[in-house]
Enzyme design. Structure first.
Site, PDB file in Angstrom:
ATOM      1  N   ARG A   1       0.755  -0.849   0.219  1.00  0.00           N
ATOM      2  CA  ARG A   1      -0.538  -0.050   0.156  1.00  0.00           C
ATOM      3  C   ARG A   1       1.191   1.164   0.102  1.00  0.00           C
ATOM      4  NH1 ARG A   1      -3.454   2.822   4.911  1.00  0.00           N
ATOM      5  NH2 ARG A   1      -5.562   3.777   3.276  1.00  0.00           N
TER       6      ARG A   1
ATOM      7  N   HIS B   1      -6.004  -6.082  -1.893  1.00  0.00           N
ATOM      8  CA  HIS B   1      -7.008  -5.816  -1.033  1.00  0.00           C
ATOM      9  C   HIS B   1      -7.399  -7.542  -0.290  1.00  0.00           C
ATOM     10  CE1 HIS B   1      -8.490  -1.717  -0.957  1.00  0.00           C
ATOM     11  NE2 HIS B   1      -7.366  -1.349  -0.668  1.00  0.00           N
TER      12      HIS B   1
ATOM     13  N   ASN C   1      -3.330   8.819   4.431  1.00  0.00           N
ATOM     14  CA  ASN C   1      -2.008   8.042   5.352  1.00  0.00           C
ATOM     15  C   ASN C   1      -2.383   8.303   6.541  1.00  0.00           C
ATOM     16  OD1 ASN C   1      -1.459   7.915   2.700  1.00  0.00           O
ATOM     17  ND2 ASN C   1       0.233   9.723   2.442  1.00  0.00           N
TER      18      ASN C   1
END
Ligand code: HEM
Ligand code: NAG
Ligand code: NAG
Length: 319
Positions: free
Chosen positions: A61, A192, A93
């Site tokens: 990620r 994911h 973030n």
């Protein structure tokens, strides 16, 4: 005339050997300048994943969030200071991206093996690949030769990283903004299949949405209270079946309305990407080859090459 041609060819071959054709990344960029780089990154990633499997997901990620903001230039790695605002505290973030300590450990090892040679941006690209491989996913040759930015942009991070509230058309356009197709978007969303999300990112979906499997929603509600602000940081796996294994279960879940994020289920909600989800959910080899091809394309987003940028000594600050 013949000598001229010969010289041209010699120059071209030298340039290729040097892995330095203007603006282009190459898989052999560090072959002579840092031959130990690839095993060095692998070994640090191996111990990190052994300690905590999720870190493979977190590093994947990090790479995505680096590449989507002004290209894959290591900008996400820069720490904020009193006089510098970077990307770490941008909305997508803050309290969310992780793995910076692992990147630091890899950088330390790389500096020891070949001082001043390897960029943080390239380290992140290799580490992301290794995270996928160490969790059982497909491998690919990582293109290298990126240099590190001297700047970062919190506003660009807020603008360019897609949000879990996005509908399909916004997801498609946020990827097309960086030159990636809708099919790339679906393939890359397969990231994911590993990792975790916080309650705050999926609360609205598990309480309010209709296109969700009810038993799945009930399971997720048990550890994610309805009230905003309560249990916001509680974690749930993005892939309910195998959250530490890189496989195609993410797509199988979408086909039975067990996508965790609103944005996940948008990929299979009666729209133009349903057929791609079905393909990936039933043909794991197609997912693997599309995912690796899309990772290489994502890694090609606006790299700094040649004399642009710098090779940071410490990934957290500019030289
Ligand atoms: C399509 C648009 C995308 C959206 C809206 C999105 C959104 C999110 C959100 C909200 C989380 C949970 C963050 C948290 O709660 O802290 C997450 C986690 C994650 N995302 Fe995405 N994402 C997208 C695409 C991608 C792509 C392209 C990749 C990589 C190829 C990726 C890899 C990951 C991984 C591995 C995690 C788990 C990280 C961990 O456990 O530390 N995502 N994403
Ligand atoms: C998607 O979201 C955008 C922005 O919120 C909105 O303008 C657009 O109409 C939505 N598209 C669809 C197909 O729902
Ligand atoms: C809870 O948070 C969501 C998302 O930020 C927001 O849309 C909603 O209005 C909030 N609900 C309440 C009761 O404040």
């Amino acid at each position: 005339m013949a000598t001229k041609h010969f010289l041209c060819i010699v120059v071209l071959v030298l340039a290729l050997l040097h892995g330095n054709v203007e603006g282009q990344l190459t898989t052999n960029f560090y072959a002579s300048s840092c031959p130990k780089l690839i095993p060095t990154v692998r070994s640090v990633m191996q111990s990190a994943v052994k300690r905590e499997a999720r870190i493979g997901a977190s590093i994947l990620r990090l790479f995505f969030h680096d590449c989507f903001v002004n290209g894959c230039d290591g900008s996400i790695l820069l720490d904020d200071t009193s006089s510098f605002t970077g990307e770490k505290n941008a909305g997508p973030n803050r309290n969310s991206v992780r793995g910076f300590d692992v990147i630091d450990n890899i950088k330390t090892a790389a500096e020891k093996a070949c001082p001043g040679i390897v960029s943080c941006a390239d380290i992140l690209a290799i580490a992301a690949r290794d995270g996928v491989v160490l969790l059982g996913g497909p491998s690919w040759e990582v293109k290298l030769g990126r240099r590190d930015s001297r700047t970062a942009s919190q506003s660009a991070a807020n603008r360019d990283i897609p949000a879990p509230t996005f509908n399909l058309s916004r997801l498609v356009s946020s990827f097309s903004n960086v030159g990636l197709s809708a099919r790339d978007m679906v393939a890359l969303s397969g990231g994911h299949t590993i990792g975790q999300a916080r309650c705050t990112t999926f609360r609205a979906r598990i309480y309010n949405e209709k296109n969700i499997n009810s038993a799945f929603a009930a399971t997720r509600q048990r550890n994610c209270p309805r009230t905003n602000g309560s249990g916001d940081g509680n974690l749930a796996p993005l892939d309910i079946q195998t959250p530490t294994k890189f496989d195609n279960n993410y797509f199988k879940n979408l086909m039975v309305q067990k996508g965790l994020l609103h944005s996940d289920q948008e990929l299979f909600n009666g729209g133009s990407t349903d057929s791609i989800v079905r393909t990936y959910g039933t043909k794991p080899a197609t997912f693997s080859s599309d995912f690796t091809a899309a990772m290489i394309r994502m890694g090609d987003i606006s790299p700094l090459t040649g004399k642009k940028g710098e090779i940071r000594r410490n990934c957290r600050r500019v030289n």
